[in-house]
Design an enzyme around this catalytic site. Structure first.
Site, PDB file in Angstrom:
ATOM      1  N   GLU A   1       0.831  -1.212   0.000  1.00 17.47           N
ATOM      2  CA  GLU A   1       0.000   0.000   0.000  1.00 17.47           C
ATOM      3  C   GLU A   1       0.865   1.261   0.000  1.00 17.47           C
ATOM      4  OE1 GLU A   1      -3.104  -0.134  -0.641  1.00 17.47           O
ATOM      5  OE2 GLU A   1      -3.085  -2.304  -0.481  1.00 17.47           O
TER       6      GLU A   1
ATOM      7  N   GLU B   1       0.353  -2.715  -9.845  1.00 19.39           N
ATOM      8  CA  GLU B   1       0.325  -3.763  -8.823  1.00 19.39           C
ATOM      9  C   GLU B   1       1.670  -4.484  -8.754  1.00 19.39           C
ATOM     10  OE1 GLU B   1      -2.017  -4.184  -6.589  1.00 19.39           O
ATOM     11  OE2 GLU B   1      -3.037  -2.526  -7.564  1.00 19.39           O
TER      12      GLU B   1
END
Lengths: 198, 369
Positions: free
Chosen positions: B208, B292
């Protein structure tokens, strides 16, 4: 007229290149310096935690006075050296700090082993919390060092690579390469830092 | 003099360009999936792909506008006898189209940036953690976030736990992006908090933090606004179609030719908007997937422990096969707009914003320390 416009465009392009490269160099340099100060902050935080831990442990470990005293002594020693490093960051001092740190770590390791024979202490809520704090503190020190080394590597690579090196060599503040922090301990020893885990 | 065949060659050229673009995209995205090398190498590769995808996105948008202009001109020429006039109308139409897209884009950006952290927290029913109100494993979460903030050299974000979500997931969001008031938040589901151990949680939080570090929240806001703008073109087509049908109900014969033109035109505009929206979504998901991979590689950089994030992904993989339903799927319908920001695919869609867990594990396997 066309030549004039082309000339102006080229000048603008060069100026834009110098400005963006300079700003990027400043950004990388500041990141490294900030990372370095983080290490200091995190070391201090750990030194502040240790007395609390010893205080809680004392109540249960009446017969292990010696181990606790050793931990406190090692902590005080490391803390005073860190304070002196703040005034004068010579290589000798930093080496001393490294030695004091590994001494403290071995003392904490011994404490960790003795803790194993005090199940009621391990179950203590305060102790659980403190040892999580200590473990996190160890992590933070390691991450701060890692972040410093990463940012130094980014800075050095950017500074040395073409075309940024032309801009960097022109300004005095970008002359010196930053030094990577070397870990005094071997990498194996780093992995067995005293993680007091429950 | 404009002829039908000159139009057909015009559109043929566009088709050729589109095909070339498609091949180019294939080559870029297919490049060196099997990279061995450290996480910095993996980060560089993902960043390079994202850069190429930006370029591809811009070229796609230009192609779509060129097609739209061609269609406008074509229908105008059929509908009107005066060539000068039809050229003028087509150009005006083109300019209006661009204006609509730009305005729709900024309206959506404005709307999204008003979505403050507090609003998102309320919608997701999330509770903020602070030093004073934590119990055992929440304190570990707080410590982990502090550790990762140090490792990634970012400011400490706010941390929220989505209490009634038993699925395993995490996401990040931000407010006042790009200004000095900029603030970020990390949301973790209760399920993730309960089932991950310290190392796994650290890997997920590191992931994150990469999204925060690489400005992914802001980027996603922009991409979504472009998709919204494309949908707005379709909406214009729809309203034109409605208008045309209203007129036909009380039609006069001499104007019916013009109505056919409007009908064709509005259908074409709907089609353009639709194509634009589809392509923007495909590219948005492609960018998102690369981000990602970048975040996984950065997580390894921050934690220097590939096993943490790998085990976290494996744990999800196990749950998925055991319970025959996707453990990462968020049940709260309010969360739909935030799908791209989650750690794991939170909804299954045709245009996946996340690569499969298997693919991510394969890449992580290749990362050397």
């Amino acid at each position: 007229m066309v030549n004039f416009i082309i000339g102006i465009l080229i000048i603008i392009a060069i100026a834009a290149f110098i400005i963006t490269t300079y700003n990027k160099l400043v950004m990388f340099l500041n990141r490294s310096q900030n990372a370095f100060s983080q290490i200091d902050v995190q070391l201090k935080r750990r030194y502040d935690l240790i007395p609390n831990l010893v205080e809680v442990a004392k109540k249960y470990m009446k017969h292990e006075e010696e181990t606790l005293i050793k931990v406190i002594e090692a902590r005080n020693e490391a803390k005073s050296i860190l304070d002196s490093v703040a005034k004068d960051a010579s290589n000798v001092k930093i080496n001393q700090l490294g030695k004091a740190e590994s001494f403290l770590e071995s003392a904490l390791g011994k404490l960790n082993v003795t803790l194993e024979s005090y199940p009621e202490l391990k179950a203590n809520e305060n102790m659980k919390q403190l040892s999580e704090e200590l473990a996190s503190s160890e992590n933070k020190i390691a991450f701060a060092r890692q972040a410093y080394n990463d940012s130094v590597m980014n800075y050095n690579t950017y500074k040395q690579s073409f075309p940024a090196n032309m801009v960097a060599s022109y300004f005095k503040r970008f002359k010196k390469d930053l030094l990577l922090l070397t870990f005094n301990e071997s990498s194996e020893k780093l992995n067995e830092t005293p993680k007091i885990s429950f | 003099m404009w002829e039908i065949h000159s139009f057909s060659s015009y559109f043929l050229n566009i088709l050729l360009c589109a095909f070339a673009l498609f091949l180019f995209t294939k080559i870029i995205l297919g490049k060196s999936v099997e990279t061995k090398g450290d996480f910095f190498e993996h980060q560089r590769l993902a960043k390079k792909k994202v850069k190429w995808l930006y370029i591809i996105f811009i070229v796609t948008l230009i192609l779509i506008f060129v097609t739209a202009y061609g269609i406008l001109l074509f229908t105008m020429l059929i509908a009107m006898t005066d060539h000068e006039e039809s050229m003028l109308f087509a150009t005006i139409g083109g300019v209006i189209l661009i204006f609509v897209v730009i305005i729709a884009y900024f309206i959506n950006i404005f709307k999204l940036s008003k979505n403050s952290i507090n609003n998102i927290a309320k919608e997701l029913n999330a509770e903020e953690l602070s030093k004073n109100n934590v119990i055992a494993n929440e304190e570990i979460l707080l410590n982990i976030v502090e550790e990762m903030a140090i490792a990634s050299q970012m400011k400490m974000p706010r941390i929220f736990v989505i209490r009634d979500e038993t699925s395993i997931n995490a996401m990040c969001s931000g407010e006042y992006l790009g200004t000095y008031k900029e603030r970020f938040a990390i949301f973790v589901t209760q399920g993730a908090l309960d089932s991950f151990n310290r190392d796994e949680l650290q890997g997920v939080i590191g992931h994150e933090f990469s999204h925060i570090f690489h400005d992914d929240v802001e980027l996603n806001m922009k991409l979504i606004s472009i998709i919204f703008a494309m949908n707005c073109i379709s909406m214009i087509g729809h309203s034109m179609l409605k208008g045309a049908f209203k007129n036909t109900s009380r039609s006069s014969k001499n104007k019916s030719e013009g109505k056919v033109a409007i009908l064709v035109l509005s259908l074409m505009i709907i089609l353009i908007g639709f194509i634009g929206s589809i392509f923007s979504q495909i590219i948005q998901s492609a960018i998102s997937r690369q981000k990602e991979f970048l975040a996984d590689a950065s997580s390894v950089q921050y934690t220097r422990n590939p096993d943490g994030i790998k085990n976290a992904l494996r744990k999800i993989g196990q749950y998925t096969t055991q319970e025959q339903k996707n453990q990462s799927h968020i049940s709260n319908k309010n969360a739909t707009p935030y799908a791209h920001m989650f750690f794991l695919p939170s909804f299954s869609t045709l245009f996946a914003t996340h690569p499969s867990i298997k693919e991510r594990l394969k890449r992580l396997q290749n990362i050397k320390l």
